[in-house]
Enzyme design. Structure first.
Site, mmCIF file in Angstrom:
data_model
loop_
_atom_site.group_PDB
_atom_site.id
_atom_site.type_symbol
_atom_site.label_atom_id
_atom_site.label_comp_id
_atom_site.label_asym_id
_atom_site.label_seq_id
_atom_site.Cartn_x
_atom_site.Cartn_y
_atom_site.Cartn_z
ATOM 1 N N GLU A 122 0.836 -1.188 0.000
ATOM 2 C CA GLU A 122 0.000 0.000 0.000
ATOM 3 C C GLU A 122 0.875 1.243 0.000
ATOM 4 O O GLU A 122 1.901 1.315 0.677
ATOM 5 C CB GLU A 122 -0.917 -0.007 1.234
ATOM 6 C CG GLU A 122 -1.735 -1.293 1.329
ATOM 7 C CD GLU A 122 -2.810 -1.254 2.407
ATOM 8 O OE1 GLU A 122 -2.965 -0.199 3.040
ATOM 9 O OE2 GLU A 122 -3.472 -2.278 2.597
ATOM 10 N N CYS A 140 3.512 8.758 0.484
ATOM 11 C CA CYS A 140 3.890 7.972 1.654
ATOM 12 C C CYS A 140 4.159 6.557 1.164
ATOM 13 O O CYS A 140 3.230 5.838 0.791
ATOM 14 C CB CYS A 140 2.774 7.993 2.698
ATOM 15 S SG CYS A 140 3.120 7.005 4.175
ATOM 16 N N CYS A 147 5.495 -5.769 8.024
ATOM 17 C CA CYS A 147 6.525 -5.274 8.938
ATOM 18 C C CYS A 147 6.735 -6.292 10.049
ATOM 19 O O CYS A 147 5.769 -6.808 10.619
ATOM 20 C CB CYS A 147 6.123 -3.925 9.541
ATOM 21 S SG CYS A 147 7.385 -3.210 10.631
ATOM 22 N N CYS A 154 0.064 -0.080 15.562
ATOM 23 C CA CYS A 154 0.155 -0.012 14.097
ATOM 24 C C CYS A 154 -0.462 -1.245 13.460
ATOM 25 O O CYS A 154 -0.171 -2.390 13.838
ATOM 26 C CB CYS A 154 1.622 0.127 13.683
ATOM 27 S SG CYS A 154 1.853 0.247 11.890
#
Length: 394
Positions: A122, A140, A147, A154
């Site tokens: 994304e 961004c 991750c 998050c």
């Protein structure tokens, strides 16, 4: 001698992330020969290596970065024999199709790109408009598929981790945003999916391409990190004029470990020492990102402790406060505006430069901390390329 031993003993969460990164890098499915990301001298040399004259490399450069060709078959004004030689040698442009896009009411657009291995990443385009239209467009970008660090607030970490992105897979995110908005990207922030410092080689290669080939100024690029031992020093050695943004989220080690599990491997004192050294070596101030979590780290006492921490670090700092953006499966809450303002006032009273990040893309799950999809860990099935991803609503 005791301090390094302590870091080694407590480094288990981050050590697992490093092992995962290494395994992903060795995976044969991620091997790439992409033209995107190469400089003009590199493309000229490639042309010569394939039996063409050097100027053909300049043509490739124009096709990649001006015409924005997405396939070698679209290289209409280079000889067919050259196109065939590129394909025969295993080269490709390195552009991925847009799998899905969603635009929030404020104009922020989240784009999902389907990579060659059918995983989704994304990237977010954030426009700032004036009377004449978009005056600034920020990309961004993601640096990893998922991750491994699993910060508690998050969404990305909750969706799992697959691999690092290659440099061209980072660069193509910026191109996709420019094509979506029909406007040049003016700013780039490495604040999408992933921990950039765990993929520093590709991040630096992409940074160079964005700066040299896409002509985005270094000062318009921000590299974010939650903190990975030794990498801030490595980044400083390159003496970039870009901004380093450190995700702090707490003013002391004990609280930080509850919010950022990987902080166990990187004591706050060591992190702040590295930030101080970064400022001294580069002359660029460090921005400290601080997500405000209601009742967790947003009290006046936390602001006072944060100010004291930064003053002991020396000069060259700025605090960017981020009111928490809700994600599915989290018990954290967004603080009230008056609490945020009280935190700001407490910092400013103590001579700390502070700003509050404007929330963008909230209704498209494109705000800070919300990027996640069910195919970042496991790829899409090739038999259903048109299936829309689960965007994991807030």
């Amino acid at each position: 001698m005791a301090a390094p031993q302590q870091v080694q003993v407590r480094a288990a969460p981050l050590a697992r992330a490093l092992r995962t990164r290494a395994a992903a890098a060795r995976s044969p499915e991620t091997s790439q020969r992409a033209l995107l990301g190469l400089s003009e001298p590199e493309l000229r040399q490639l042309a010569v290596d394939l039996g063409q004259q050097s100027y053909r490399g300049k043509q490739l450069h124009d096709l990649l970065y001006k015409s924005r060709a997405k396939q070698i078959q679209e290289f209409n004004y280079v000889p067919k024999v050259f196109r065939e030689a590129l394909l025969g040698a295993g080269w490709k442009v390195g552009r991925s199709p847009v799998h899905h896009a969603v635009t929030a009411s404020d104009g922020t657009t989240k784009i999902l790109l389907k990579l060659e291995d059918n995983r989704l990443i994304e990237t977010v385009g954030i426009p700032v408009d004036d009377d004449k239209g978009p005056s600034r467009l920020t990309a961004c970008v993601s640096s990893q598929v998922g991750c491994p660090l699993r910060c508690s607030f998050c969404a990305t970490g909750k969706g799992g981790f697959a691999r690092n992105l290659h440099a061209h897979e980072i660069v193509e995110q910026v191109l996709a945003i420019e094509e979506m908005f029909k406007h040049r990207v003016t700013n780039v922030v490495f604040m999408g999916m992933g921990e950039p410092m765990l993929n520093l080689k590709s991040v630096l290669e992409a940074h160079q391409c964005l700066n040299k080939e896409l002509k985005i100024g270094q000062r318009m690029i921000t590299i974010s990190t939650v903190g990975v031992p030794n990498t801030i020093k490595m980044l400083a050695s390159h003496k970039l004029q870009s901004t380093l943004a450190v995700s702090l989220h707490a003013p002391n080690q004990k609280l930080r470990e509850t919010i950022v599990p990987s902080a166990k491997s990187y004591p706050l004192e060591a992190l702040m020492d590295d930030c101080k050294s970064y400022f001294l070596e580069t002359g660029r101030r460090v921005s400290f990102e601080y997500t405000l979590l209601a009742g967790i780290n947003d009290a006046k006492e936390h602001a006072e402790e944060l100010a004291e921490l930064l003053h002991t670090c020396g000069g060259g700092y700025h605090v960017n406060l981020i009111p928490y953006n809700p994600i599915q499966g989290s018990e954290y809450k967004r603080p009230y505006r008056k609490v945020v303002q009280a935190f700001v006032d407490s910092l400013e009273t103590r001579k700390i430069t502070v700003s509050v990040r404007q929330t963008r893309g909230l209704d498209a799950n494109a705000a800070c901390g919300q990027l996640r999809n069910e195919f970042q860990k496991n790829p899409l099935l090739e038999s259903s390329p048109s299936s829309e991803p689960n965007l994991v609503p807030a």
